[in-house]
Each structure stands twice: as C-alpha cells, then as structure tokens.
Scaffold this active site. Structure first.
Site, mmCIF file in Angstrom:
data_model
loop_
_atom_site.group_PDB
_atom_site.id
_atom_site.type_symbol
_atom_site.label_atom_id
_atom_site.label_comp_id
_atom_site.label_asym_id
_atom_site.label_seq_id
_atom_site.Cartn_x
_atom_site.Cartn_y
_atom_site.Cartn_z
ATOM 1 N N ALA A 13 33.884 38.250 34.466
ATOM 2 C CA ALA A 13 34.685 38.438 34.084
ATOM 3 C C ALA A 13 35.454 38.753 33.123
ATOM 4 O O ALA A 13 35.362 40.476 33.597
ATOM 5 C CB ALA A 13 36.001 37.621 34.850
ATOM 6 N N ALA A 14 35.446 38.328 32.322
ATOM 7 C CA ALA A 14 35.783 39.212 31.193
ATOM 8 C C ALA A 14 34.456 40.233 30.572
ATOM 9 O O ALA A 14 35.227 41.324 29.883
ATOM 10 C CB ALA A 14 35.507 38.187 30.446
ATOM 11 N N ARG A 24 34.098 53.424 30.411
ATOM 12 C CA ARG A 24 34.986 54.880 30.785
ATOM 13 C C ARG A 24 35.394 55.412 29.794
ATOM 14 O O ARG A 24 36.140 56.902 30.045
ATOM 15 C CB ARG A 24 36.614 54.060 31.868
ATOM 16 C CG ARG A 24 35.939 53.485 32.724
ATOM 17 C CD ARG A 24 37.392 53.053 33.480
ATOM 18 N NE ARG A 24 37.479 52.155 34.844
ATOM 19 C CZ ARG A 24 37.160 50.618 34.724
ATOM 20 N NH1 ARG A 24 37.307 49.975 33.413
ATOM 21 N NH2 ARG A 24 36.697 49.691 35.446
ATOM 22 N N SER A 43 30.341 39.786 37.960
ATOM 23 C CA SER A 43 31.773 40.441 38.475
ATOM 24 C C SER A 43 32.036 39.428 40.236
ATOM 25 O O SER A 43 32.421 39.794 41.009
ATOM 26 C CB SER A 43 31.611 41.070 38.773
ATOM 27 O OG SER A 43 31.455 42.526 37.753
ATOM 28 N N CYS A 47 36.780 31.397 41.687
ATOM 29 C CA CYS A 47 38.055 31.022 41.959
ATOM 30 C C CYS A 47 37.194 30.638 43.568
ATOM 31 O O CYS A 47 38.381 30.432 44.498
ATOM 32 C CB CYS A 47 38.928 31.539 42.027
ATOM 33 S SG CYS A 47 39.921 31.737 39.842
ATOM 34 N N VAL A 84 20.895 34.141 26.508
ATOM 35 C CA VAL A 84 21.077 34.259 25.350
ATOM 36 C C VAL A 84 21.367 32.584 24.402
ATOM 37 O O VAL A 84 21.641 33.032 25.450
ATOM 38 C CB VAL A 84 22.148 35.367 24.560
ATOM 39 C CG1 VAL A 84 22.034 35.385 23.368
ATOM 40 C CG2 VAL A 84 21.996 36.745 25.474
ATOM 41 N N ASN A 312 40.019 38.628 33.031
ATOM 42 C CA ASN A 312 39.757 40.146 33.552
ATOM 43 C C ASN A 312 41.129 41.084 32.810
ATOM 44 O O ASN A 312 40.629 41.627 32.364
ATOM 45 C CB ASN A 312 40.129 40.450 34.955
ATOM 46 C CG ASN A 312 39.307 40.304 35.903
ATOM 47 O OD1 ASN A 312 38.362 40.847 35.948
ATOM 48 N ND2 ASN A 312 39.469 38.873 36.529
ATOM 49 N N TRP A 441 71.053 30.686 48.804
ATOM 50 C CA TRP A 441 71.040 30.614 47.483
ATOM 51 C C TRP A 441 69.374 30.233 47.693
ATOM 52 O O TRP A 441 68.367 28.720 47.755
ATOM 53 C CB TRP A 441 71.436 29.131 47.017
ATOM 54 C CG TRP A 441 72.455 30.052 46.316
ATOM 55 C CD1 TRP A 441 73.434 29.723 46.796
ATOM 56 C CD2 TRP A 441 72.489 29.755 44.901
ATOM 57 N NE1 TRP A 441 75.032 30.037 45.883
ATOM 58 C CE2 TRP A 441 74.498 30.277 44.844
ATOM 59 C CE3 TRP A 441 72.128 29.967 43.722
ATOM 60 C CZ2 TRP A 441 75.207 30.396 43.612
ATOM 61 C CZ3 TRP A 441 73.062 30.597 42.565
ATOM 62 C CH2 TRP A 441 74.386 30.870 42.775
#
Length: 460
Positions: A13-14, A24, A43, A47, A84, A312, A441
C-alpha cells in the site's frame, strides 16, 4: 540532464501509492522509479485476507488493487521476488537479492522510500514452526493457510490471540466448519477495548460457539509423530487439541534494515518521520505504512498503528513530496473497526489505561441503546462507552460494540476527536435521523449527554 532515481523498498500500500503518486507528478524522463518487493504480489488488501479465508471473498485476486504488470505499464520498474538486504545511506544505494536466482546487486538512488511493512509476532516457542501453524499477514500466508485447511481432515482450530486478526480469523474458521478455541492472555478478548467492553465481545463469541480462554499463556505447540501440530499447551498444563493453529498475537514493524543503517526508531521499533513522512534527519529518505510510528493526536505521543488506511495516506503524502508537491500527514486518533459474525466492534481515541498512561484525569459514561428506533423491525442492541477529560470535557475516546449498523458510528467520534471537541459539543451535533437508521437520540449522542453529566458531577 539525467533523470533522478527513486528507489522504493516494499511494494504494497504505502510503497506503491508513493510510487504511483510520484509518477503522476513526474514523467519517466524526469524521474526513474525502481521498486523492490519480496513477494509476487503488489498493492493488495491484507485486511481482506480473513474474509477470503472465510469464503466471503471468492478468490485471492479480488484482494489485489493493482498487479505488478499494471504498475510496470505506468512506467515503474517493479522487481518482484526481490528482497532488499542492505541500505548504504552514505553511498546512496541499496543491495537486493533476486529470490529466484540468488543473485545480488546494488542499485543507486537519489530519493529513497522505505515501506517495509510489519511482520506477525511469532514467539520462540517449542513447535512454533511446525506444519499447521500459520501467521496471516500476506497473500502468500493466506494461501498457505487455505492449503492447510483443505488438506486437513480434522476440524479443530486454535487461534492464539484475540485482537483484530485473532477475532476475524476465529469467525473465518467457524464459517469453514471448524470447532474454534481462542486463547488469549488478557482478561477479555479485544485488548484494544477496555475490559468491560471486551466482556461484551467475549459473551457474544461464546454465544456463537467460539470458545474463548482468558489469561491463557501458551507455552508450546505439541506435534504428532509426523511433526505436525496436534495441540497447543498452556502454562496451567492444559492441552487444547488442534489440527490447525493460527497466530493472531499482533505485528511488529519490519525495520531491521533501517536499524542496521542507523535510522531513527521509536519505542515500538517503528521509523520516526516528520509531518511530510521524511525520516527524521534525512532529507531524501521517506518512510510510510506499517513500518513507521505516527502521532496520536489525542495523547500527543507516537504510536505504531498498522492499518491500510494510514499506509495509503502515507504513500500519497510521500509521492507528493518526491514529485515536487507538498502534503502532510498530521496524525491519527486510533480508529479501528472489526466484526465477529454479526457483532460489530469499534474504537477510537484512548482507552482508560491509555489516558492513565499519559496522566489524564477523566470520567467515563456507558450506555446501551439500539441501532435503529426500538420499534423498527430488526432493531439490535448496541453499547457505547465514552471517555472525557475531567476538567475540560474534551472527548478522549469512544468504544462501540453492537449489532449491524453499530461500528461505523465510531466515525462521528473520530471526527470529533480530530477537531478537539468537548462532549457538550458532541451532544449538539446535528446527526441524521430516521427510524430505520437510529433512535431519535443517536446512541453516540446519548453517551455524550451522559458524559456531560459525569464531567459536571466530577467538578475540577
């Protein structure tokens, strides 16, 4: 002029969000992007793995947001099955090993992103590496567990740990017809909740046929003559028969490369960054995702909170910085939701022990209501617990346990916490109402109103 080179370590993700956002903003003639990922996958939604295991998601590929081929088509040199193994900060290069051939080589960088993720905790117990014992963090982990479930004739499963992964995996295994026992060290499951709220989860799980054993300290995994798991033993001498064992103890940041390179780490072992996700003291090195610590906006302290939502966002912030733009990640309030069968579980902000740890004086308020108008068909019970600062009435935390429609109400509290609102201000919120969606409520407002009374009664 030669293009700069961005090297990304970690392709989930990151890492890939950072690479994609940088692409981009900067074309391939201006920025070369090389990304390394140990697994064949990129990617994807970790979860979603419990729901794939349980059968709610039909196949592994449904969890993949973007394949390696799709990333490569966007001008990213993505090298899967490549690990790595070293960071050379002075030489501005990384060493990587091709896991298929064993070949190693160095790759230079102008800008570096570390998105190495987290690993499941795997205590050094006898038998912990026996066939049939599984951690679940990656798609490869999920596939290995599914293979075991398909090949196992027995139907007894033991889940070690009762956090989010443990509870979700207990549901998944129950859905596959296994007899499930959950062993956990706390007084109640879901240690991310206060014990009184965890007790609601405990009762619900037992009512669903999931056995939960509190204060169970696992000491060893017992194996049969073939070396496969046959039982889990605890400190009191009890043995729990098991044909499969799933570890849901939690995760830790995967930062051994960063540690060896001398990068700054926090108390949990996560990398420390500034608001733009740059590693502190290193202008051209960024880090994001499950390998970093983030600022808790309520307590003011750094915490390790491994969630895909954060990862993300980190990637977007990092990619903007690498691409010449500007973005920041100001912090989190610790919001999380989960479910076990029909029971929804949510929390945000501080628990009682979190507030005590940072020296806050607080009051609590707990109410039980329904998720819809009580007379509406299908109304189910929900319990809301709220913490407020004793002197100021500032909202400190909310926990919710209830039936369908309960968990996402925690988002009201998450916004209120981020805005620094008091419980009195929460009472005044203009929330949506109709009988199919809430009582007149809303339960969050009822809890806030009770918290207001508790603050006033406590005085200064």
């Amino acid at each position: 002029m030669a293009a700069e080179r961005l090297v990304v370590v970690g392709g989930d993700a990151a890492g890939m969000s950072a690479a994609s956002q940088a692409r981009r903003l900067r074309g391939p003639d201006d920025l070369e992007i090389v990304a390394f990922e140990r697994s064949p996958f990129t990617s994807y939604s970790a979860c979603g793995i419990p729901y794939w295991i349980g059968g709610a998601v039909s196949g592994r590929d449904e969890l993949v947001a973007r394949t390696p081929e799709e990333h490569r088509a966007r001008g990213i040199d993505l090298r899967t099955r490549t690990e790595v193994t070293a960071l050379d900060l002075a030489g501005r290069r990384v060493r990587a090993r091709d896991l298929e051939t064993g070949e190693e080589s160095w790759t230079g960088w102008d800008k570096l992103v570390l998105a190495t993720g987290a690993r499941p905790l795997r205590p050094p117990l006898p038998g912990i590496d026996a066939p049939g014992v599984h951690g679940v963090q990656t798609l490869e982990d999920g596939q290995a567990l599914l293979d075991t479930l398909s090949a196992t004739a027995g139907r007894r499963a033991v889940v070690v740990g009762a956090g989010y992964i443990g509870v979700e995996m207990a549901e998944a295994l129950t859905g596959r017809g296994f007899e499930v026992t959950v062993l956990h060290r706390g007084a109640q499951p879901m240690a991310t909740l206060d014990p009184d709220m965890g007790g609601l989860v405990h009762r619900a799980m037992n009512g669903m046929g999931i056995a939960t054993v509190a204060r169970a300290e696992v000491t060893k995994i017992l194996t049969d003559g073939d070396g496969r798991v046959r039982a889990v033993a605890t400190a009191d001498g009890t043995e729990y028969p098991a044909d499969v064992v799933v570890l849901g103890i939690g995760v830790e940041p995967r930062t051994e490369l960063a540690r060896a390179a001398g990068l700054p780490l926090g108390d949990s072992g996560g990398l420390l960054t500034d608001l733009s996700m740059r590693v502190r003291g290193h202008e051209d090195v960024w880090a994001g995702g499950d390998c970093v610590e983030v600022l808790d906006l309520v307590s003011g302290r750094n915490r390790h909170i491994p969630l895909g939502t954060h990862a993300n966002k980190h990637g977007q912030v990092i990619g903007s910085g690498v691409g010449g733009g500007y973005a920041t990640f100001p912090g989190v309030v610790g919001t999380a939701v989960s479910k076990v069968c029909d029971l929804e579980i949510a929390r945000t902000g501080l628990r009682e022990k979190d507030a005590l740890a940072v020296g806050l004086r607080f009051v609590t308020a707990t109410i039980t209501s329904t998720n819809t108008a009580g007379y509406y068909p299908g109304a189910t019970e929900m319990t809301v617990k709220m913490l407020a600062e004793r002197r100021t009435g500032r909202l400190l935390g909310v926990q919710i346990v209830g039936g369908p429609g309960s968990a996402k109400r925690v988002d009201i509290a998450a916004v209120a916490l981020t805005a620094g609102m008091t419980v009195e201000q929460v009472v005044a919120l203009d929330l949506g109402y109709a009988p199919p969606f809430s009582p007149v409520w809303d339960p969050v407002l009822v809890a806030a109103r009770k918290a207001v009374h508790a603050v006033r009664a406590a005085g200064v």
